[in-house]
Motif scaffolding. Structure first.
Motif, PDB file in Angstrom:
ATOM      1  N   HIS A 167       0.832  -1.203   0.000  1.00 51.84           N
ATOM      2  CA  HIS A 167       0.000   0.000   0.000  1.00 51.84           C
ATOM      3  C   HIS A 167       0.872   1.260   0.000  1.00 51.84           C
ATOM      4  N   LEU A 168       1.976   1.201   0.714  1.00 51.95           N
ATOM      5  CA  LEU A 168       2.899   2.330   0.755  1.00 51.95           C
ATOM      6  C   LEU A 168       3.434   2.627  -0.635  1.00 51.95           C
ATOM      7  N   ALA A 169       3.731   1.591  -1.396  1.00 52.44           N
ATOM      8  CA  ALA A 169       4.269   1.749  -2.744  1.00 52.44           C
ATOM      9  C   ALA A 169       3.246   2.349  -3.705  1.00 52.44           C
ATOM     10  N   GLN A 170       1.978   2.329  -3.321  1.00 49.21           N
ATOM     11  CA  GLN A 170       0.939   2.967  -4.129  1.00 49.21           C
ATOM     12  C   GLN A 170       0.804   4.450  -3.804  1.00 49.21           C
ATOM     13  N   GLY A 171       1.637   4.924  -2.878  1.00 48.46           N
ATOM     14  CA  GLY A 171       1.624   6.341  -2.523  1.00 48.46           C
ATOM     15  C   GLY A 171       0.651   6.695  -1.428  1.00 48.46           C
ATOM     16  N   MET A 172       0.153   5.701  -0.702  1.00 49.48           N
ATOM     17  CA  MET A 172      -0.837   5.961   0.343  1.00 49.48           C
ATOM     18  C   MET A 172      -0.184   6.537   1.596  1.00 49.48           C
ATOM     19  N   SER A 173      -0.915   7.420   2.273  1.00 51.75           N
ATOM     20  CA  SER A 173      -0.491   7.944   3.565  1.00 51.75           C
ATOM     21  C   SER A 173      -0.830   6.932   4.655  1.00 51.75           C
ATOM     22  N   ASN A 174      -0.347   7.196   5.861  1.00 50.72           N
ATOM     23  CA  ASN A 174      -0.677   6.309   6.977  1.00 50.72           C
ATOM     24  C   ASN A 174      -2.187   6.231   7.194  1.00 50.72           C
ATOM     25  N   GLU A 175      -2.846   7.375   7.060  1.00 49.98           N
ATOM     26  CA  GLU A 175      -4.289   7.414   7.257  1.00 49.98           C
ATOM     27  C   GLU A 175      -5.006   6.575   6.203  1.00 49.98           C
ATOM     28  N   GLY A 200      16.592  -2.429   5.914  1.00 56.35           N
ATOM     29  CA  GLY A 200      17.806  -1.624   5.868  1.00 56.35           C
ATOM     30  C   GLY A 200      17.560  -0.230   5.353  1.00 56.35           C
ATOM     31  N   VAL A 201      16.342   0.308   5.567  1.00 58.74           N
ATOM     32  CA  VAL A 201      16.002   1.657   5.115  1.00 58.74           C
ATOM     33  C   VAL A 201      15.593   2.495   6.305  1.00 58.74           C
ATOM     34  N   ARG A 202      15.564   3.840   6.090  1.00 60.55           N
ATOM     35  CA  ARG A 202      15.288   4.733   7.206  1.00 60.55           C
ATOM     36  C   ARG A 202      14.115   5.666   6.955  1.00 60.55           C
ATOM     37  N   SER A 203      13.452   5.540   5.822  1.00 60.20           N
ATOM     38  CA  SER A 203      12.300   6.395   5.556  1.00 60.20           C
ATOM     39  C   SER A 203      11.299   5.659   4.682  1.00 60.20           C
ATOM     40  N   ARG A 204      10.087   6.197   4.628  1.00 57.57           N
ATOM     41  CA  ARG A 204       9.042   5.623   3.787  1.00 57.57           C
ATOM     42  C   ARG A 204       9.467   5.631   2.320  1.00 57.57           C
TER      43      ARG A 204
END
Length: 221
Positions: A167-175, A200-204
């Protein structure tokens, strides 16, 4: 208060950014510097929350400084927002691979820059809309820069974490993710906090980059 370091070799640009960010009640410009080495020193000395980093500067360039501040070997990482005049793939992908959490062109609207600083400070990352398609397409053909492979993603991540990554990869916000998965926003944030170290990443933004690089998601998929 979000503590910001501005790194740019042009005094006029630094002054403009200071004025732009300084009027915001939650932003505090704690230093202005003119090269990457100074940016690294100032960010560490002043405990910056974000560095607004130019790419082309005399001495240490912005990408090298970004790698020192938030690359894989950084012990106390400081998020970096790249702000550059140059819409060049070499800089864009070099910055993302170095660990930058955001990339904007200097002709962005002031409100966009301010929002980007807040987003990067919060660990969310940002990318200019005009660059997103190029990033996704290029990442599908570039070498993988993370040691984890797509085959191991399902082993490293729980089913819920993998679902959130998609879902994150679709550009969705947390909400938006919370609504789609019937989760509280705080629960989504908790899953993200556990997921990102596994990749091994530090951001969305870096999590999305990782997902495309490792073909966990694909264009149109």
């Amino acid at each position: 208060m979000i503590r910001v370091v501005i790194a740019d070799d042009q005094p006029l640009v630094r002054a403009g950014l200071r004025v732009m960010l300084g009027v915001e009640p939650d932003l505090d410009v704690v230093a202005e510097v003119s090269d990457g080495a100074q940016a690294v020193q100032a960010a560490r000395r002043l405990h910056a929350d974000v560095v607004c980093m130019d790419v082309r500067m005399p001495g240490t360039d912005g990408i090298t400084a970004t790698r020192e501040l938030c690359g894989p070997g950084a012990l106390d990482p400081v998020p970096v927002l790249i702000l550059t005049t140059f819409d060049v793939d070499e800089y864009l992908f070099g910055a993302l691979e170095a660990g930058a959490s955001g990339f904007l062109l200097k002709d962005a609207e002031p409100a966009t820059v301010v929002d980007a600083v807040r987003s990067v400070a919060a660990g969310n990352g940002t990318l200019a809309d005009t660059l997103t398609k190029r990033v996704v397409e290029e990442l599908l053909t570039r070498r993988r820069t993370q040691p984890v492979t797509a085959a191991r993603a399902s082993e490293l991540l729980t089913a819920r974490e993998l679902e959130i990554l998609l879902h994150l990869a679709q550009g969705m916000s947390n909400e938006e993710i919370g609504r789609a998965l019937y989760l509280e926003v705080s629960t989504v944030k908790s899953h993200l906090a556990r997921m990102m170290p596994k990749l091994g990443v530090r951001s969305r933004l870096q999590a999305v980059v990782w997902a495309y690089q490792n073909r966990v998601v694909d264009v149109g998929g």
